[in-house]
Write an enzyme that holds these catalytic residues in place. Structure first.
Site, short mmCIF file in Angstrom:
data_model
loop_
_atom_site.label_atom_id
_atom_site.label_comp_id
_atom_site.label_asym_id
_atom_site.label_seq_id
_atom_site.Cartn_x
_atom_site.Cartn_y
_atom_site.Cartn_z
N TYR A 127 -1.85 -0.54 10.57
CA TYR A 127 -1.86 -0.88 8.93
C TYR A 127 -0.61 -0.16 8.62
CZ TYR A 127 -3.53 -1.16 4.21
OH TYR A 127 -3.58 -1.39 2.71
N SER A 159 0.80 -1.23 0.20
CA SER A 159 -0.15 -0.21 0.02
C SER A 159 0.85 1.27 0.19
CB SER A 159 -0.74 0.01 1.20
OG SER A 159 -1.37 1.26 1.24
#
Length: 276
Positions: free
Chosen positions: A171, A158
């Protein structure tokens, strides 16, 4: 079907939904046998995050969907936080599809919480899924690839690996760690014909994204609808749209082919020009 991956076998974690499923379809279309696994809700649900846990019936639906390509398919429950569950999945996958030449680590989750809002359980769940899960799968399958002198490992990262995101500390930490793991695996595999690359997209329109955005909307409490929040995200992208799963899948399929044998240790971003 092009047949460029004919005779190859792929394992895709998180493969029953979202980006993982899109990649599985793309690899099957290229002729690869595909084994897909996700954490199935009724097997042992653990709420609190934004993950899109599939139902048991979806295993059957995905199996039929992938089988349309005409290659061997295996689909089942897979908990990447559990080494025993991994062993059971890999054994069944190899029996159906053959030894894994390709590993796609797409299993992932997040939660819209500030640092103080992450309990130990939630923090560890996200890290254990996104980072430790990829490590466990790689540890299990890398030796075989090295022994056969060919392999492709793709980690779904990501932009969070390199850009901070408020209220997503676990995350971001997991994806930063995944980038480090990617580089180390790439160096280990390089002399043996094994590549390792991370694909790092911005927002991708999946059920996980929708659940995450719903958490954002609920935390903000500003009366925005889901549709308005999704439109706002699209407007923040220079291309005025949200990246689609098939775009991630197209790149993954290319990286699995012979034409990408020199591409390793890279973090390839798919963002439409967005910084996040």
């Amino acid at each position: 079907m092009t047949g460029r991956l004919k005779g190859r076998s792929a394992v895709i974690t998180g493969g029953l939904t979202g980006q993982g499923l899109a990649i599985a379809e793309a690899l099957a279309a290229e002729g690869a046998n595909v084994a897909v696994g996700s954490f199935v809700r009724e097997a042992a649900g653990r709420p609190g995050d934004a993950a899109a846990y599939p139902d048991p019936q979806e295993i059957v639906e995905v199996r039929e969907r992938l089988a349309a390509a005409g290659t061997a398919v295996y689909a089942g429950h897979l908990d990447v936080r559990d080494s025993e569950a991994i062993e059971q999945f890999v054994s069944a996958a190899e029996a159906a599809c053959g030894p894994a030449d390709i590993l796609i680590n797409a299993a992932g989750t997040t939660a819209e919480q500030p640092v103080a809002g992450h309990s130990d359980e939630l923090w560890l769940k996200i890290i254990d899924t996104n980072l430790n899960g990829a490590f466990r799968m790689t540890r299990r399958l890398l030796p075989g690839m090295i022994g056969r002198k060919w392999g492709r490992i793709i980690n779904i990262g990501s932009t969070a690996a390199t850009v901070g995101w408020k209220d997503n500390p676990a995350y971001c930490a997991s994806k930063s760690g995944l980038l480090g793991l990617t580089r180390c695996v790439a160096l280990e595999g390089a002399p043996h014909g094994v590549t390792c690359v991370m694909i790092s997209p911005t927002w991708v329109e999946t059920e996980l994204m929708r659940r995450n955005v719903q958490q954002v909307v609920e935390r903000e409490g500003r009366g925005r609808t889901m549709e308005e929040a999704m439109s706002d995200i699209a407007a923040q992208n220079p291309q005025n749209r949200i990246i689609q799963p098939d775009e991630i899948a197209a790149l993954a399929a290319f990286l699995c082919g012979e034409g990408a044998r020199g591409i390793t240790m890279e973090n390839i971003q798919i963002t439409g020009g967005a910084l996040w």
